[in-house]
Design an enzyme around this catalytic site. Structure first.
Site, PDB file in Angstrom:
ATOM      1  N   ASP A   1       0.829  -1.204   0.000  1.00 12.23           N
ATOM      2  CA  ASP A   1       0.000   0.000   0.000  1.00 12.23           C
ATOM      3  C   ASP A   1       0.867   1.260   0.000  1.00 12.23           C
ATOM      4  O   ASP A   1       1.970   1.256   0.549  1.00 12.23           O
ATOM      5  CB  ASP A   1      -0.912  -0.024   1.233  1.00 12.23           C
ATOM      6  CG  ASP A   1      -2.086   0.933   1.104  1.00 12.23           C
ATOM      7  OD1 ASP A   1      -2.316   1.460  -0.005  1.00 12.23           O
ATOM      8  OD2 ASP A   1      -2.772   1.163   2.114  1.00 12.23           O
TER       9      ASP A   1
ATOM     10  N   HIS B   1       2.409   3.354  -9.014  1.00 11.49           N
ATOM     11  CA  HIS B   1       2.292   1.905  -9.192  1.00 11.49           C
ATOM     12  C   HIS B   1       3.499   1.352  -9.961  1.00 11.49           C
ATOM     13  O   HIS B   1       3.994   0.266  -9.668  1.00 11.49           O
ATOM     14  CB  HIS B   1       0.995   1.554  -9.943  1.00 11.49           C
ATOM     15  CG  HIS B   1      -0.242   1.929  -9.177  1.00 11.49           C
ATOM     16  ND1 HIS B   1      -0.434   1.591  -7.868  1.00 11.49           N
ATOM     17  CD2 HIS B   1      -1.354   2.621  -9.541  1.00 11.49           C
ATOM     18  CE1 HIS B   1      -1.612   2.060  -7.444  1.00 11.49           C
ATOM     19  NE2 HIS B   1      -2.179   2.698  -8.445  1.00 11.49           N
TER      20      HIS B   1
ATOM     21  N   LEU C   1      11.427 -19.993  -5.108  1.00  9.65           N
ATOM     22  CA  LEU C   1      10.337 -19.219  -4.505  1.00  9.65           C
ATOM     23  C   LEU C   1       9.009 -19.455  -5.235  1.00  9.65           C
ATOM     24  O   LEU C   1       8.952 -19.417  -6.464  1.00  9.65           O
ATOM     25  CB  LEU C   1      10.692 -17.721  -4.584  1.00  9.65           C
ATOM     26  CG  LEU C   1       9.604 -16.744  -4.129  1.00  9.65           C
ATOM     27  CD1 LEU C   1       9.448 -16.786  -2.607  1.00  9.65           C
ATOM     28  CD2 LEU C   1       9.935 -15.326  -4.596  1.00  9.65           C
TER      29      LEU C   1
HETATM   30  C1  FPP Z   1      -1.896   0.156  -3.374  1.00  6.86           C
HETATM   31  O1  FPP Z   1      -1.504   1.505  -3.377  1.00  6.86           O
HETATM   32  C2  FPP Z   1      -1.367  -0.529  -4.547  1.00  6.86           C
HETATM   33  C3  FPP Z   1      -2.113  -1.117  -5.520  1.00  6.86           C
HETATM   34  C4  FPP Z   1      -3.586  -1.151  -5.497  1.00  6.86           C
HETATM   35  C5  FPP Z   1      -1.482  -1.724  -6.708  1.00  6.86           C
HETATM   36  C6  FPP Z   1      -0.203  -2.477  -6.446  1.00  6.86           C
HETATM   37  C7  FPP Z   1       0.299  -2.981  -7.716  1.00  6.86           C
HETATM   38  C8  FPP Z   1       1.589  -3.077  -8.046  1.00  6.86           C
HETATM   39  C9  FPP Z   1       2.700  -2.637  -7.152  1.00  6.86           C
HETATM   40  C10 FPP Z   1       1.911  -3.663  -9.350  1.00  6.86           C
HETATM   41  C11 FPP Z   1       2.177  -5.134  -9.151  1.00  6.86           C
HETATM   42  C12 FPP Z   1       2.714  -5.715 -10.374  1.00  6.86           C
HETATM   43  C13 FPP Z   1       2.846  -7.039 -10.605  1.00  6.86           C
HETATM   44  C14 FPP Z   1       3.488  -7.514 -11.835  1.00  6.86           C
HETATM   45  C15 FPP Z   1       2.330  -8.044  -9.681  1.00  6.86           C
HETATM   46  P1  FPP Z   1      -2.619   2.640  -3.363  1.00  6.86           P
HETATM   47  O2  FPP Z   1      -2.928   3.022  -4.764  1.00  6.86           O
HETATM   48  O3  FPP Z   1      -3.795   2.165  -2.565  1.00  6.86           O
HETATM   49  O4  FPP Z   1      -1.869   3.771  -2.620  1.00  6.86           O
HETATM   50  P2  FPP Z   1      -2.530   4.946  -1.745  1.00  6.86           P
HETATM   51  O5  FPP Z   1      -3.168   4.278  -0.560  1.00  6.86           O
HETATM   52  O6  FPP Z   1      -1.349   5.769  -1.364  1.00  6.86           O
HETATM   53  O7  FPP Z   1      -3.502   5.665  -2.639  1.00  6.86           O
END
Ligand code: FPP
Length: 239
Positions: A25, A42, A136
């Protein structure tokens, strides 16, 4: 903070957790703090993820489950859901060869409803390609919801006319069948909640919450979280 190699040395003195689950997050807030579009957060998040997967290989972790997209994430505005799913698809295409070379098994867990045919195919192909690897196990939760997972399991049971079931048997009806339950759940980004993640499986998991935003979550902090975990005594309800 100690260096990566010092931390790895310290951590090798005690048994490793078998399975670590992560809620990644804080990408949005990371981007906002730098006046960048959320999707850039992201994208940086995928780079942080790569560093964590690499260090999991270094220490010989067996299972890592990451929350990449939840069933609730569809509610986000401005086409963010599609942008995140496209990012997942592109990252998978970019990284699959290297993951395979590093002996990683990659498996996607979650519902396929709403997932494009092209992404679904890449998910299946990457599992087929890597399923016999012995390193893994990387479980990627996409379009995942813990309650939905349980209800889908119950519906399968009903279809099979099962009349009663044990706790152990029920685990085999979840997307995570064959994986041990997570020993440690890490959530970055400062919130202290579970957000419908692996709700069955984390019944006895230890929790590590950190204010660090996901793109800034370093291998060093990850190793430190494992060392903290090793210091805790897990009693599973006993004394
Ligand atoms: C939460 O941050 C994050 C997500 C909803 C997306 C996470 C996805 C990735 C890191 C990409 C993963 C890629 C692969 C290939 C598996 P948020 O948007 O809720 O952050 P905020 O709370 O600060 O708004």
């Amino acid at each position: 903070m100690k260096s990566k190699s010092e931390l790895i040395l310290a951590l090798k003195r005690n048994p490793l957790p078998q399975h670590i689950a992560i809620i990644m997050d804080g990408n949005g807030r990371w981007a906002k703090s730098k006046k960048l579009p959320r999707i850039k957060g992201h994208f940086e998040g995928t780079k942080a993820l790569k560093r964590i997967v690499q260090v999991c290989g270094d220490i010989g972790l067996n299972y890592l489950t990451i929350y990449a997209f939840s069933t609730e994430n569809w509610k986000r505005p401005n086409n963010e859901p599609r942008a995140v799913l496209t990012l997942i698809e592109n990252t998978l295409m970019k990284e699959i060869r290297e993951l395979h070379e590093n002996n990683v098994v990659i498996k996607f867990i979650g519902s396929r409803e709403g997932i494009s045919g092209s992404l679904a195919k890449k998910m299946d192909n990457s599992y087929e390609m890597t399923r016999n690897n012995t390193g893994l196990h990387l479980l990627v939760a996409v379009n995942y919801g813990g309650r939905l997972e349980i209800v889908e399991g119950i519906n399968t049971l009903l279809k099979e006319n099962v009349k009663s079931i044990t706790l152990e048997d029920f685990s085999r009806y979840l997307y995570t069948k064959n994986a041990p339950d997570p020993d440690l759940l890490i959530r970055t980004g400062g919130e202290m909640r579970i957000s419908n993640y692996l709700i069955w499986q984390i019944a006895y998991s230890e929790m590590y919450f950190t204010k660090t935003l996901w793109p800034d979550f370093s291998p060093e902090e990850f190793l430190q979280a494992i060392i903290d975990f090793q210091r805790r005594s897990r009693r599973f309800g006993g004394v």
